[in-house]
Design an enzyme around this catalytic site. Sequence first.
Site, short mmCIF file in Angstrom:
data_model
loop_
_atom_site.label_atom_id
_atom_site.label_comp_id
_atom_site.label_asym_id
_atom_site.label_seq_id
_atom_site.Cartn_x
_atom_site.Cartn_y
_atom_site.Cartn_z
N GLN A 122 12.58 -26.03 25.12
CA GLN A 122 12.48 -24.71 24.51
C GLN A 122 12.53 -24.81 22.99
O GLN A 122 13.30 -25.60 22.43
CB GLN A 122 13.61 -23.80 25.00
CG GLN A 122 13.59 -23.52 26.49
CD GLN A 122 12.51 -22.54 26.89
OE1 GLN A 122 11.72 -22.07 26.07
NE2 GLN A 122 12.45 -22.23 28.17
N CYS A 177 8.20 -17.60 31.41
CA CYS A 177 7.77 -17.20 30.06
C CYS A 177 6.60 -16.22 30.14
O CYS A 177 5.96 -15.94 29.14
CB CYS A 177 7.38 -18.43 29.24
SG CYS A 177 5.98 -19.35 29.91
N CYS A 205 7.39 -21.99 5.84
CA CYS A 205 7.61 -20.99 6.88
C CYS A 205 9.11 -20.81 7.15
O CYS A 205 9.85 -21.78 7.30
CB CYS A 205 6.89 -21.41 8.17
SG CYS A 205 7.24 -20.36 9.59
#
Length: 376
Positions: free
Chosen positions: A211, A334, A87
């Site tokens: 984060q 968020c 990825c």
Amino acid sequence: MRCGYFDEHRCRSCELMGVPYADQLADLDRHLHEALPSVPVGAWSPPAFGPESHFRNKAKLVVGGRRGAPTLGILDPAGHGVDLRECGLYEPGLHAALPHLADFIAETGLTPYDVPSRTGELKHLLVTHSPDDELMVRFVLRSTGQLAKLERALPELYARLPQTRVVTVNLLPEHRAATEGPEERVLSQDAELPMRLPELTLYLGPQAFFQTNTTVATMLYRQAQQWVSTLRPKVVWDLFCGVGGFGLHVAAASQPAVLRGIEISPAAVAAARHAAAALDLPGTRCVFEAADAEQELRSGATGLLIVNPPRRGIGALAERIEQSAVPHVLYSSCNAASLARDLSAMPSLQPVAARAFAMFPQTRHHEVLVLLRRSG
């Protein structure tokens, strides 16, 4: 950014893959303006952003396949493993580590958990990468059945990946859609991964939140420092403080007399205390407590209040803040929907500054920071 996994329909998690990054940023800005109508147009700063690829500092990988030939990635609709170790979202150091971890799992003989048959042991592999190129590697097992095998193989893991700082086993015995369970066993000498940021170092335990985008997280903390530096609060409350990221950054810039952090996780509180001690803030008394942030705002509280809640928002705490004497609130969210709801419950606190942070390129997920000032 282009991704072969996405084009081949092997993984469609990045819903905006192929959309030009500039368009993603413009759409994010427009969405937040529409979702947060109480924020004046003039209060918004342009979105903060970093690279559109190779930004993730953490990999949450489902382990599938079979013994000796594991897959690291996700599950297909039938519950079988789809390998995504290449990825393009992972930081280079994390990306380079994954093939070694796959080989380690294969050669150690750890048995991947098979969802359809509910057999096997190794369910997930969770890997965090630090700015110093160190790793925290967590193996999520169904039971302790292969724990001894894993412990015996640790020298091989360190030989393959000498930058490994923390190794743990997490136990998730239930057959359910969860990434990890509550029990963690630390196998390495160190139990925390240092995350060295430009202003200070935070310390991440196995289940600590940080984060996922270190570059943009740094921008988020710097923006908080810039806004608060003009306020010079004498007291800073940091609710849902986690490992202390917001409170310690703000304290480093504004040097309040007291920084009080509240977090429900004792491990996170211990990490925040570690970071505060290492930072050595002269003139600032740092107090981090393990408690329910939604219940700990005390009557008569003043100074600056920082809130960084989970997606659900701050709930009933909004009414308590509205009734308090706190003159300024710094809210990091968020979820624009829960943020909008919370802002409507605090009408005497008006947004004076806001900014979007592109924490999750290729998706519609977002982070937004808002500074509120009490009117009247």
